[in-house]
Design a protein around this motif. Structure first.
Motif, short mmCIF file in Angstrom:
data_model
loop_
_atom_site.label_atom_id
_atom_site.label_comp_id
_atom_site.label_asym_id
_atom_site.label_seq_id
_atom_site.Cartn_x
_atom_site.Cartn_y
_atom_site.Cartn_z
N GLN A 209 0.83 -1.21 0.00
CA GLN A 209 0.00 0.00 0.00
C GLN A 209 0.86 1.26 0.00
OE1 GLN A 209 -2.42 -0.88 3.43
NE2 GLN A 209 -3.93 -2.00 2.20
N ARG B 108 1.68 6.72 -6.94
CA ARG B 108 0.60 7.66 -7.32
C ARG B 108 1.05 9.10 -7.10
NH1 ARG B 108 -2.40 3.99 -4.60
NH2 ARG B 108 -2.60 5.34 -2.76
N ARG C 278 -1.90 -0.14 -12.50
CA ARG C 278 -3.11 0.12 -11.72
C ARG C 278 -3.17 -0.78 -10.48
NH1 ARG C 278 -6.45 1.82 -15.04
NH2 ARG C 278 -6.33 0.07 -16.48
N LYS C 279 -2.85 -2.06 -10.65
CA LYS C 279 -2.87 -3.00 -9.53
C LYS C 279 -1.80 -2.65 -8.49
CE LYS C 279 -4.77 -6.98 -11.97
NZ LYS C 279 -4.46 -8.33 -12.50
N GLU D 132 -0.47 0.41 -7.97
CA GLU D 132 -0.87 1.66 -7.32
C GLU D 132 -2.01 1.46 -6.33
OE1 GLU D 132 -1.65 4.95 -9.88
OE2 GLU D 132 0.42 5.15 -10.50
N SER D 133 -2.89 0.51 -6.61
CA SER D 133 -4.03 0.28 -5.71
C SER D 133 -3.67 -0.65 -4.56
CB SER D 133 -5.21 -0.30 -6.50
OG SER D 133 -4.91 -1.62 -6.91
N ARG E 197 -3.21 -3.84 -4.90
CA ARG E 197 -3.69 -5.20 -5.19
C ARG E 197 -2.54 -6.15 -5.49
NH1 ARG E 197 -7.66 -4.55 -9.77
NH2 ARG E 197 -7.44 -6.82 -9.87
#
Length: 100
Positions: A15, A22, A45-46, A48-49, A51
């Motif tokens: 995280q 980001r 995207r994964k 940065e999120s 995941r």
């Protein structure tokens, strides 16, 4: 090969990595950064999120390079130590196991 579940510390580190990327990306498009780093936009995207909490080193190195981040800065940011936690240094995995 069985993949071990991530520890809470690994999830938190993922995280922090996502938040760092980001912030560093700022207003730049995720698509542009991903293409410049030669990773898929979905991978970025994964990450940065959060995941994907433990992305491959070459992936992070490529993204960091495109964002102008040093790997030392990335390492320092994502490995903030909690009180009482020992350092993760050479010869040790994040889970505290010695490497051979």
């Amino acid at each position: 090969m069985v993949r071990l579940p991530l520890t809470p510390a690994e999830v938190e580190r993922g995280q922090r990595l996502g938040a760092l990327l980001r912030r560093a990306r700022g207003e730049r498009s995720m698509l542009d950064i991903a293409l410049d780093a030669r990773v898929s936009p979905e991978t970025l995207r994964k990450i940065e999120s959060g995941r994907v909490a433990t992305p491959a080193f070459p992936t992070i190195a490529a993204i960091a390079d495109v964002l102008g981040l040093s790997l030392d800065a990335v390492w320092a940011e994502i490995n903030l130590l909690e009180p009482g936690a020992g350092p993760v240094g050479p010869g040790r995995h994040a889970r505290g196991q010695l490497t051979s």
